[in-house]
Scaffold this motif. Structure first.
Motif, PDB file in Angstrom:
ATOM      1  N   VAL A   1       0.715  -1.236   0.146  1.00 38.93           N
ATOM      2  CA  VAL A   1      -0.259   0.096  -0.238  1.00 38.93           C
ATOM      3  C   VAL A   1       0.916   1.464   0.023  1.00 38.93           C
ATOM      4  O   VAL A   1       1.126   2.127  -0.742  1.00 38.93           O
ATOM      5  N   LEU A   2       2.199   1.467   0.672  1.00 39.48           N
ATOM      6  CA  LEU A   2       3.065   2.395   0.762  1.00 39.48           C
ATOM      7  C   LEU A   2       3.811   2.113  -0.042  1.00 39.48           C
ATOM      8  O   LEU A   2       3.262   3.965  -0.830  1.00 39.48           O
TER       9      LEU A   2
ATOM     10  N   GLY B   1      -5.102   9.875   6.050  1.00 42.93           N
ATOM     11  CA  GLY B   1      -4.163  10.741   7.360  1.00 42.93           C
ATOM     12  C   GLY B   1      -2.597   9.725   7.446  1.00 42.93           C
ATOM     13  O   GLY B   1      -1.989   9.955   7.776  1.00 42.93           O
ATOM     14  N   PRO B   2      -3.987   8.776   8.522  1.00 49.25           N
ATOM     15  CA  PRO B   2      -2.440   7.799   8.479  1.00 49.25           C
ATOM     16  C   PRO B   2      -1.378   6.789   7.511  1.00 49.25           C
ATOM     17  O   PRO B   2      -0.358   6.717   7.932  1.00 49.25           O
TER      18      PRO B   2
ATOM     19  N   LEU C   1       3.935   6.768   5.202  1.00 48.34           N
ATOM     20  CA  LEU C   1       4.656   6.923   4.104  1.00 48.34           C
ATOM     21  C   LEU C   1       5.642   7.736   4.175  1.00 48.34           C
ATOM     22  O   LEU C   1       6.898   7.970   4.073  1.00 48.34           O
ATOM     23  N   LEU C   2       5.393   9.298   4.820  1.00 45.78           N
ATOM     24  CA  LEU C   2       6.215  10.042   5.071  1.00 45.78           C
ATOM     25  C   LEU C   2       7.743   9.478   5.843  1.00 45.78           C
ATOM     26  O   LEU C   2       8.617  10.090   5.849  1.00 45.78           O
TER      27      LEU C   2
ATOM     28  N   GLU D   1       9.631   7.438   4.443  1.00 46.29           N
ATOM     29  CA  GLU D   1      10.778   7.672   3.146  1.00 46.29           C
ATOM     30  C   GLU D   1      11.648   8.065   4.048  1.00 46.29           C
ATOM     31  O   GLU D   1      12.796   8.013   3.567  1.00 46.29           O
ATOM     32  N   GLN D   2      11.724   8.709   4.956  1.00 51.21           N
ATOM     33  CA  GLN D   2      12.350   9.845   5.708  1.00 51.21           C
ATOM     34  C   GLN D   2      12.781   8.553   6.451  1.00 51.21           C
ATOM     35  O   GLN D   2      14.296   9.025   6.581  1.00 51.21           O
ATOM     36  N   GLN D   3      12.484   8.263   7.243  1.00 48.67           N
ATOM     37  CA  GLN D   3      13.590   7.017   7.681  1.00 48.67           C
ATOM     38  C   GLN D   3      14.725   6.093   6.260  1.00 48.67           C
ATOM     39  O   GLN D   3      16.408   6.330   6.458  1.00 48.67           O
ATOM     40  N   ARG D   4      13.851   6.329   5.590  1.00 51.47           N
ATOM     41  CA  ARG D   4      15.045   5.409   4.452  1.00 51.47           C
ATOM     42  C   ARG D   4      15.844   7.074   4.286  1.00 51.47           C
ATOM     43  O   ARG D   4      17.526   6.307   4.108  1.00 51.47           O
TER      44      ARG D   4
END
Length: 206
Positions: free
Chosen positions: A20-21, A60-61, A66-67, A70-73
């Motif tokens: 889904v992400l 929203g969740p 997703l954010l 991707e930020q962790q990546r």
């Protein structure tokens, strides 16, 4: 008897969440937040909408998850974007190193970078709040670096520290946009060279 719709294979919830992400990421970076509805994500992921809602209870969740992913990546690729004070050789070198790490992360995960700089004005309130907190965290890191460098020979001197922090963040965001939009015209070494030259100009003349 009419043909029944083929059943979708069962899958582990975490696997489905990743699917889904991945679909949501493709939609946001290509069409923007407004187009990234739960129905659109279900189509892109080739899942029934109830299965998407089983993975995430709402738009929203889903987008916040997703954010976060991707930020962790990006952070994993950055490793140490802003070296600890004990490892810093100087203000100019520290900013150049951070810029190099940032641009390497952009090259490794371009869609993650596109997501993180995509305007969130049409996103759910949870996403706007998340991006606001992320921006404030980046500003806090820059403020800390400027405070550390204030009394150094190569530091920013008498420049207003708050305006400098905001300006450095804006420059960093623009470097990312250039690297994503035209990597041949704006390769990493050209952008890093600019950072080195520009920050050197901020250092007081000896």
């Amino acid at each position: 008897m009419p043909n029944a719709r083929p059943r979708q294979p069962r899958m582990d919830l975490e696997v489905r969440r990743e699917q889904v992400l991945d679909a949501a990421l493709r939609l946001v970076v290509r069409e923007g937040y407004a187009a990234t509805t739960m129905e659109a994500v279900a189509r892109a992921a080739e899942l029934a909408k109830p299965r998407v809602y089983a993975a995430y209870p709402g738009r929203g969740p889903l987008l916040v998850a997703l954010l976060e992913r991707e930020q962790q990546r990006m952070l994993e690729q950055l490793d140490i974007a802003m070296p600890p004070a004990v490892e810093r050789a100087g203000f100019t070198d520290t900013l150049a190193r951070a810029a190099a790490n940032l641009l390497e992360a952009v090259a490794a995960h371009p869609d993650s970078a596109r997501l993180l700089i995509t305007p969130a004005a049409d996103a759910p309130v949870e996403v706007r709040e998340y991006t606001s907190r992320t921006r404030e965290f980046a500003l806090a890191n820059l403020r800390g670096l400027i405070e550390w460098a204030a009394d150094r020979a190569d530091g920013p001197g008498s420049l207003d520290p708050e305006i400098l922090a905001v300006s450095l963040l804006a420059v960093g965001e623009q470097l990312v946009r250039l690297a994503l939009a035209d990597p041949e015209e704006y390769p990493a070494d050209r952008l890093i060279g600019f950072v080195q030259q520009a920050i050197t100009r901020l250092a007081p003349a000896e």
